[in-house]
Design an enzyme around this catalytic site. Structure first.
Site, short mmCIF file in Angstrom:
data_model
loop_
_atom_site.label_atom_id
_atom_site.label_comp_id
_atom_site.label_asym_id
_atom_site.label_seq_id
_atom_site.Cartn_x
_atom_site.Cartn_y
_atom_site.Cartn_z
N CYS A 96 6.00 -0.32 7.53
CA CYS A 96 5.67 0.89 6.77
C CYS A 96 6.88 1.30 5.94
O CYS A 96 8.00 1.31 6.45
CB CYS A 96 5.28 2.03 7.71
SG CYS A 96 4.82 3.55 6.88
N LEU A 97 6.64 1.62 4.68
CA LEU A 97 7.75 2.02 3.80
C LEU A 97 8.42 3.30 4.28
O LEU A 97 9.56 3.56 3.94
CB LEU A 97 7.23 2.19 2.36
CG LEU A 97 6.73 0.90 1.70
CD1 LEU A 97 6.09 1.22 0.35
CD2 LEU A 97 7.86 -0.11 1.52
N GLY B 214 0.84 -1.19 0.00
CA GLY B 214 0.00 0.00 0.00
C GLY B 214 0.87 1.24 0.00
O GLY B 214 2.06 1.16 0.35
N GLU C 168 -3.31 2.95 5.87
CA GLU C 168 -3.19 4.02 4.86
C GLU C 168 -4.04 5.23 5.23
O GLU C 168 -3.62 6.38 5.04
CB GLU C 168 -3.59 3.52 3.47
CG GLU C 168 -2.82 2.31 2.95
CD GLU C 168 -1.32 2.46 2.99
OE1 GLU C 168 -0.82 3.61 3.06
OE2 GLU C 168 -0.62 1.44 2.98
N GLN D 194 3.28 9.89 1.37
CA GLN D 194 4.58 9.21 1.48
C GLN D 194 5.52 9.59 0.34
O GLN D 194 6.73 9.38 0.44
CB GLN D 194 4.39 7.68 1.52
CG GLN D 194 3.69 7.22 2.80
CD GLN D 194 3.51 5.71 2.85
OE1 GLN D 194 2.53 5.17 2.34
NE2 GLN D 194 4.47 5.02 3.45
O1 GNR Z 1 3.99 -2.63 2.53
C1 GNR Z 1 3.37 -2.48 3.59
N1 GNR Z 1 3.07 -3.57 4.34
C2 GNR Z 1 2.19 -3.54 5.42
C3 GNR Z 1 2.19 -4.63 6.26
C4 GNR Z 1 1.33 -4.66 7.34
C5 GNR Z 1 0.48 -3.61 7.56
C6 GNR Z 1 0.49 -2.50 6.74
C7 GNR Z 1 1.33 -2.48 5.66
S1 GNR Z 1 1.32 -1.10 4.59
C8 GNR Z 1 2.99 -1.13 4.04
C9 GNR Z 1 3.23 -0.06 3.01
C10 GNR Z 1 3.04 1.30 3.63
O2 GNR Z 1 3.84 1.84 4.33
N2 GNR Z 1 1.91 1.89 3.38
O3 GNR Z 1 1.64 3.08 3.93
NI NI Z 2 2.77 3.13 5.79
#
Ligand code: GNR
Ligand code: NI
Length: 176
Positions: free
Chosen positions: A95-96, A47, A138, A52
């Site tokens: 989270c990225l 996601g 998100e 971001q």
């Molecule tokens: O890639 C993502 N993996 C994830 C794993 C568990 C719960 C939420 C996520 S979202 C994350 C990508 C991201 O940072 N989206 O904002």
């Molecule tokens: Ni995130």
């Protein structure tokens, strides 16, 4: 299409509240969503919220298919959570914008969402399982909230320090 830079903590832009998209889903907006999706696949992640990549608009992309052959991109413009159930469950989130940090967050197991899709059509549906986890993660980004904001202050500080340290090391390696 283009891969954009993903902002990481403690970038203050990630704390911004994103504003609704006005004027519906235009070609310009679709181009932004295409870039977001490409950036998300490249990372890789499941996601991505527009903030971001530094764009404070209420836009999310997602692909929960976990398969490069059968891609299933989803696009959300001006998403809203209309309802959540009382039952919650923990899920280990990442989270990225907080690379290499993972921890459990409790969230409602189902939520009813409403959004505009890639074609500008309004969709209303229940999300559950990983879909529910991801859309709530998100939607938090749209309010300037990160998953570590649901953890203790100590864990949050440790997470930010870990990312800062990794960035320092990466910049040194580049310089050398
Ligand atoms: O890639 C993502 N993996 C994830 C794993 C568990 C719960 C939420 C996520 S979202 C994350 C990508 C991201 O940072 N989206 O904002
Ligand atoms: Ni995130």
């Amino acid at each position: 299409m283009a891969i954009r830079e993903i902002l990481t903590v403690p970038d203050p832009v990630l704390k911004q509240v994103s504003t609704p998209v006005e004027g519906g889903v235009t070609d310009e907006l679709r181009a932004l969503m295409d870039d977001m999706l490409e950036t998300m696949y490249d990372a890789p992640g499941i996601g991505l919220a527009a903030i971001q990549i530094g764009v404070p608009k209420r836009i999310i992309v997602m692909d929960l298919s976990h398969s490069e052959e059968k891609r299933a991109p989803k696009y959300f413009v001006n998403p809203e959570i209309l309802e959540t159930v009382e039952e919650t469950t923990p899920y280990e989130e990442g989270c990225l914008s907080i690379p290499d940090v993972f921890d459990e967050v409790d969230r409602p197991v189902k939520c009813l969402i409403r959004y505009l899709d890639y074609d500008g059509n309004q969709v209303e549906e229940w999300a559950e399982g990983l879909y529910a986890v991801c859309i709530q993660h998100e939607m938090d980004h749209l309010e300037g909230t990160l998953f570590i904001d649901h953890l203790s202050r100590l864990k949050r500080q440790r997470a930010v320090e870990k990312v800062k340290k990794a960035k320092r090391l990466a910049s040194k390696t580049k310089a050398a």
